[in-house]
Design a protein around this motif. Structure first.
Motif, short mmCIF file in Angstrom:
data_model
loop_
_atom_site.label_atom_id
_atom_site.label_comp_id
_atom_site.label_asym_id
_atom_site.label_seq_id
_atom_site.Cartn_x
_atom_site.Cartn_y
_atom_site.Cartn_z
N GLY A 136 52.41 -26.81 -5.95
CA GLY A 136 51.00 -26.87 -5.64
C GLY A 136 50.28 -27.86 -7.15
N TRP A 137 49.47 -27.98 -6.67
CA TRP A 137 48.09 -28.77 -7.24
C TRP A 137 46.65 -28.57 -6.91
CZ3 TRP A 137 50.15 -29.95 -2.57
CH2 TRP A 137 49.21 -30.23 -1.45
N THR A 138 46.29 -29.03 -7.34
CA THR A 138 44.39 -28.69 -7.69
C THR A 138 43.55 -29.64 -7.06
OG1 THR A 138 44.77 -26.88 -9.46
CG2 THR A 138 42.35 -27.80 -9.13
N LEU A 139 42.96 -29.32 -6.30
CA LEU A 139 41.96 -30.56 -5.53
C LEU A 139 40.61 -30.33 -5.70
CD1 LEU A 139 40.78 -32.91 -4.32
CD2 LEU A 139 40.66 -31.09 -1.92
N THR A 140 40.05 -31.18 -6.47
CA THR A 140 38.44 -31.22 -8.06
C THR A 140 37.63 -31.57 -6.59
OG1 THR A 140 39.32 -30.14 -10.00
CG2 THR A 140 37.78 -30.87 -9.38
N VAL A 141 36.87 -31.42 -6.19
CA VAL A 141 35.29 -31.87 -5.67
C VAL A 141 33.67 -32.13 -6.22
CG1 VAL A 141 34.01 -31.49 -3.47
CG2 VAL A 141 36.75 -30.63 -3.13
N THR A 142 34.34 -32.58 -7.22
CA THR A 142 33.17 -33.03 -7.44
C THR A 142 31.32 -32.89 -7.02
OG1 THR A 142 33.19 -35.45 -7.88
CG2 THR A 142 34.01 -34.15 -9.68
N ARG A 143 30.23 -32.62 -7.65
CA ARG A 143 29.08 -32.75 -6.40
C ARG A 143 28.79 -34.53 -7.55
NH1 ARG A 143 25.19 -29.39 -6.05
NH2 ARG A 143 26.92 -28.13 -7.08
N LEU A 144 28.30 -35.47 -6.22
CA LEU A 144 27.43 -36.45 -6.59
C LEU A 144 26.41 -36.68 -7.69
CD1 LEU A 144 27.67 -38.05 -3.41
CD2 LEU A 144 28.96 -38.81 -5.35
N ALA A 145 26.26 -37.47 -8.82
CA ALA A 145 24.94 -37.56 -9.83
C ALA A 145 23.56 -37.82 -8.16
CB ALA A 145 25.33 -38.61 -10.33
N PRO A 146 22.75 -37.67 -8.74
CA PRO A 146 21.65 -37.88 -8.11
C PRO A 146 20.72 -38.86 -8.10
CG PRO A 146 20.80 -36.83 -10.47
CD PRO A 146 22.58 -36.87 -9.93
N VAL A 147 21.08 -39.44 -7.38
CA VAL A 147 20.87 -41.44 -6.60
C VAL A 147 18.77 -41.16 -5.74
CG1 VAL A 147 20.82 -43.95 -5.65
CG2 VAL A 147 22.68 -41.88 -6.61
N ILE A 148 18.47 -41.63 -5.83
CA ILE A 148 16.73 -41.69 -5.69
C ILE A 148 16.34 -42.44 -4.94
CG2 ILE A 148 14.03 -40.87 -6.39
CD1 ILE A 148 15.06 -39.88 -8.65
N ASN A 149 15.72 -42.07 -4.01
CA ASN A 149 15.86 -43.81 -3.09
C ASN A 149 14.79 -44.83 -3.23
OD1 ASN A 149 17.27 -42.97 -1.26
ND2 ASN A 149 16.81 -41.47 0.06
N ALA A 150 14.69 -45.86 -3.15
CA ALA A 150 13.44 -46.68 -3.47
C ALA A 150 12.62 -46.01 -3.37
CB ALA A 150 13.85 -47.83 -2.91
N ILE A 151 10.78 -46.03 -4.21
CA ILE A 151 9.48 -46.21 -3.65
C ILE A 151 8.66 -46.95 -3.80
CG2 ILE A 151 8.20 -43.94 -4.48
CD1 ILE A 151 10.02 -42.40 -6.10
N ALA A 152 8.24 -47.55 -2.67
CA ALA A 152 7.09 -48.57 -3.02
C ALA A 152 6.05 -48.10 -3.37
CB ALA A 152 7.09 -48.46 -1.37
N ASP A 153 5.60 -49.66 -4.05
CA ASP A 153 4.57 -49.55 -4.60
C ASP A 153 3.79 -49.15 -3.39
OD1 ASP A 153 5.54 -50.45 -6.41
OD2 ASP A 153 5.48 -52.70 -6.38
N GLN A 154 2.64 -48.59 -4.68
CA GLN A 154 1.56 -47.79 -4.12
C GLN A 154 0.37 -48.84 -4.52
OE1 GLN A 154 1.20 -43.81 -2.97
NE2 GLN A 154 2.69 -44.17 -1.54
N VAL A 155 -1.34 -49.13 -3.80
CA VAL A 155 -2.00 -49.52 -4.57
C VAL A 155 -3.49 -48.26 -4.20
CG1 VAL A 155 -4.87 -51.10 -4.76
CG2 VAL A 155 -1.44 -52.00 -4.90
N ALA A 156 -3.80 -47.55 -5.16
CA ALA A 156 -4.97 -46.97 -5.35
C ALA A 156 -6.11 -47.50 -5.23
CB ALA A 156 -5.02 -46.57 -6.65
N ASN A 157 -7.48 -46.96 -4.56
CA ASN A 157 -8.41 -47.47 -4.52
C ASN A 157 -9.24 -46.29 -5.36
OD1 ASN A 157 -8.18 -49.45 -2.02
ND2 ASN A 157 -8.58 -47.67 -0.76
N GLY A 158 -10.71 -47.28 -5.99
CA GLY A 158 -10.91 -47.31 -7.37
C GLY A 158 -12.71 -46.60 -6.60
#
Length: 198
Positions: A176-198
Motif C-alpha cells: 500500500g501507499w498513500t496518494l495526497t491530492v492537494t488544493r492549488l494555491a489561488p491565482v487571480i486573473n489579471a485585472i485591467a486598469d480602469q479610468v473613473a470619470n470625475g
C-alpha cells in the motif's frame, strides 16, 4: 546455483560405463557432504538399458542460491572404460509473490487523471505469472489486472490510502501507499486598469 527453488533431476543416460551419481554441498565430494546418491536407476528409465542397468538417476529439492556439486564415479573402485551422458533438468517451484515497497505519491487537484506507478516483484523470475487486484482505494479507482497499474480519472482533494494485491498459485501479497491530492494555491486573473470619470 539456481535463482529459484525447485527440483533438480540428474541422470547418466545413456551409459556403457556403470555409473554412480551423487550430489554434494562441497568439494571434494564425501559421504559427509553428500546430499543424494544413486547407483542404478529403476529398470526401463533409460531407453538404452539392455539387461544390466548402468545408468543412475537422482531427484532432489534445491533452494534458491544453493550451490551443489555433481560427482560421477564407477560402481567399483577399479578403473573401467566406457561412456555416459550426464543430463540435468530443473523444475522451478513458483514462490508466493512479494511486492517491492511503493513510495507515497502526491498530485495537484485539477492536473488531470492519476495513473499509479508500475509495481514490481522482488523476484519476478520465481513468482510470475501473477494477477493484480485492487484491495482498497478511493471511489472510481480501477486496476489493470495484468500490469498492476491503478487509474483514477477524477482525483479529489485529500489523502487516499491505496492497497493492491498480487496473487499466484502459491499465495498473495499486499502493498500500500498513500496518494495526497492537494488544493492549488489561488491565482487571480489579471485585472485591467480602469479610468473613473470625475
Amino acid at each position: 546455483t539456481p535463482r529459484c527453488s525447485g527440483t533438480l533431476d540428474v541422470f547418466s543416460c545413456p551409459a556403457s560405463y556403470d555409473t554412480v551419481v551423487s550430489v554434494h554441498s562441497g568439494c571434494p565430494g564425501t559421504t559427509g557432504n553428500q546430499l543424494a546418491c544413486n547407483d542404478d536407476s529403476a529398470s526401463g528409465q533409460c531407453g538404452q538399458d539392455t539387461g544390466i542397468i548402468r545408468d543412475s538417476r537422482i531427484s532432489f529439492s534445491i533452494s534458491a542460491g544453493q550451490t551443489v556439486l555433481i560427482r560421477v564415479s564407477h560402481w567399483n573402485t577399479a578403473f573401467a572404460d566406457g561412456m555416459f551422458r550426464l543430463n540435468t533438468e530443473f523444475m522451478r517451484t513458483q514462490s508466493a509473490p512479494v511486492i517491492s515497497a511503493i513510495p507515497d505519491g502526491s498530485r495537484n487537484c485539477g492536473a488531470g487523471g492519476y495513473s499509479g506507478p508500475t509495481p514490481a516483484l522482488t523476484q519476478p523470475a520465481c513468482m510470475l505469472p501473477v494477477t493484480w487486484s485492487l484491495v482498497s482505494g478511493p471511489a472510481g479507482m480501477t486496476i489493470n489486472g495484468s500490469t498492476g497499474i491503478v487509474s483514477w480519472p477524477s482525483p479529489v482533494i485529500g489523502s487516499h490510502p491505496i492497497t493492491i494485491r498480487a496473487t499466484n498459485v502459491a499465495g498473495f501479497d499486499d502493498e500500500g501507499w498513500t496518494l495526497t491530492v492537494t488544493r492549488l494555491a489561488p491565482v487571480i486573473n489579471a485585472i485591467a486598469d480602469q479610468v473613473a470619470n470625475g
